[in-house]
Motif scaffolding. Structure first.
Motif, short mmCIF file in Angstrom:
data_model
loop_
_atom_site.label_atom_id
_atom_site.label_comp_id
_atom_site.label_asym_id
_atom_site.label_seq_id
_atom_site.Cartn_x
_atom_site.Cartn_y
_atom_site.Cartn_z
N ARG A 40 0.82 -1.20 0.00
CA ARG A 40 0.00 0.00 0.00
C ARG A 40 0.85 1.26 0.00
NH1 ARG A 40 -2.34 4.06 -0.92
NH2 ARG A 40 -4.05 4.89 0.26
N LYS A 41 2.01 1.22 0.67
CA LYS A 41 2.86 2.39 0.73
C LYS A 41 3.26 2.77 -0.68
CE LYS A 41 4.66 1.66 5.32
NZ LYS A 41 5.81 1.38 6.13
N GLY A 42 3.00 4.00 -1.04
CA GLY A 42 3.40 4.47 -2.35
C GLY A 42 2.36 4.21 -3.43
N MET A 43 1.30 3.51 -3.10
CA MET A 43 0.25 3.25 -4.09
C MET A 43 -0.98 4.08 -3.75
SD MET A 43 0.20 -0.75 -5.14
CE MET A 43 -0.67 -0.49 -6.68
N SER A 44 -1.38 4.91 -4.69
CA SER A 44 -2.60 5.69 -4.51
C SER A 44 -3.80 4.82 -4.86
CB SER A 44 -2.56 6.91 -5.43
OG SER A 44 -2.63 6.49 -6.78
N GLN A 45 -4.98 5.35 -4.59
CA GLN A 45 -6.21 4.64 -4.96
C GLN A 45 -6.25 4.43 -6.47
OE1 GLN A 45 -9.63 6.75 -3.51
NE2 GLN A 45 -9.08 6.45 -1.37
N PRO A 59 -13.30 -3.83 -18.74
CA PRO A 59 -13.90 -2.78 -17.93
C PRO A 59 -14.58 -3.36 -16.69
CG PRO A 59 -14.53 -2.54 -20.23
CD PRO A 59 -13.86 -3.86 -20.10
N LEU A 60 -14.53 -2.59 -15.59
CA LEU A 60 -15.18 -3.01 -14.35
C LEU A 60 -15.96 -1.84 -13.77
CD1 LEU A 60 -12.28 -4.93 -12.53
CD2 LEU A 60 -14.24 -5.93 -13.71
N HIS A 61 -17.08 -2.17 -13.15
CA HIS A 61 -17.87 -1.17 -12.42
C HIS A 61 -17.09 -0.78 -11.17
CE1 HIS A 61 -21.16 0.54 -10.02
NE2 HIS A 61 -21.68 0.85 -11.20
N VAL A 62 -17.25 0.45 -10.74
CA VAL A 62 -16.50 0.95 -9.59
C VAL A 62 -16.73 0.10 -8.34
CG1 VAL A 62 -18.20 2.65 -8.79
CG2 VAL A 62 -15.76 3.06 -8.41
N SER A 63 -17.91 -0.47 -8.18
CA SER A 63 -18.18 -1.33 -7.02
C SER A 63 -17.29 -2.56 -7.03
CB SER A 63 -19.64 -1.77 -7.00
OG SER A 63 -20.48 -0.65 -6.89
N VAL A 77 -11.58 1.64 0.32
CA VAL A 77 -11.51 2.83 -0.53
C VAL A 77 -12.87 3.51 -0.54
CG1 VAL A 77 -11.16 3.58 -2.91
CG2 VAL A 77 -9.73 1.78 -1.97
N ASP A 78 -12.86 4.83 -0.42
CA ASP A 78 -14.09 5.61 -0.46
C ASP A 78 -14.58 5.68 -1.91
OD1 ASP A 78 -16.04 7.53 0.79
OD2 ASP A 78 -15.11 8.85 -0.72
N ARG A 79 -15.81 5.29 -2.13
CA ARG A 79 -16.38 5.21 -3.48
C ARG A 79 -16.35 6.56 -4.19
NH1 ARG A 79 -20.61 1.96 -6.10
NH2 ARG A 79 -21.60 3.26 -7.65
N GLU A 80 -16.85 7.59 -3.55
CA GLU A 80 -16.92 8.91 -4.18
C GLU A 80 -15.53 9.44 -4.53
OE1 GLU A 80 -18.79 8.16 -1.43
OE2 GLU A 80 -20.65 7.96 -2.56
N SER A 81 -14.60 9.20 -3.64
CA SER A 81 -13.23 9.65 -3.86
C SER A 81 -12.61 8.94 -5.07
CB SER A 81 -12.39 9.38 -2.61
OG SER A 81 -11.04 9.70 -2.83
N LEU A 82 -12.82 7.64 -5.17
CA LEU A 82 -12.26 6.88 -6.29
C LEU A 82 -12.92 7.30 -7.60
CD1 LEU A 82 -10.33 4.72 -7.31
CD2 LEU A 82 -12.12 3.03 -6.87
N VAL A 83 -14.24 7.43 -7.60
CA VAL A 83 -14.95 7.84 -8.82
C VAL A 83 -14.47 9.22 -9.26
CG1 VAL A 83 -17.20 8.50 -9.79
CG2 VAL A 83 -16.99 6.41 -8.45
#
Length: 111
Positions: A40-45, A59-63, A77-83
């Motif tokens: 996880r260190k160094g890896m963003s969402q 392709p994949l749905h965000v869920s 991971v926060d859904r809204e943040s990732l989207v």
């Protein structure tokens, strides 16, 4: 016994015991905890989503992306943040495309 020899021997024992204590502390943690934390260190969402989409090769749905990030990296991971992050990348033409509503894919040169 001369004092300098005594100090040397005690220093060796101290270093050895310190190393053993660190090893015991590492063993206390489950084996699954360390790799996820290290990965996880160094890896963003966005980096994690990129990795998940690379593995999926479609392709994949965000869920689904969020679920797979949780499984692979042990990170919630926060859904809204990732989207939001992925949408910004799509708008810039950076790595991702949107194939449907909340469904993302990698651009061909990113695969």
């Amino acid at each position: 016994m001369p004092d300098d020899l005594k100090d040397t021997i005690l220093s060796i024992f101290e270093a050895s015991l310190d190393a053993q204590l660190r090893a015991v502390k590492r063993l206390r943690h489950s084996p699954d905890e360390a790799p996820a934390a290290a990965q996880r260190k160094g890896m963003s969402q966005v980096d994690m989503a990129n990795d998940i989409l690379k593995r999926a090769r479609s392709p994949l749905h965000v869920s689904v992306i969020i679920e797979r990030i949780q499984q692979a990296f042990g990170v919630a991971v926060d859904r809204e943040s990732l989207v939001s992050s992925l949408t910004k990348k799509v708008a810039r033409g950076d790595r991702f495309s949107r194939t449907e509503k909340n469904t993302f894919a990698l651009l061909p040169e990113s695969k």
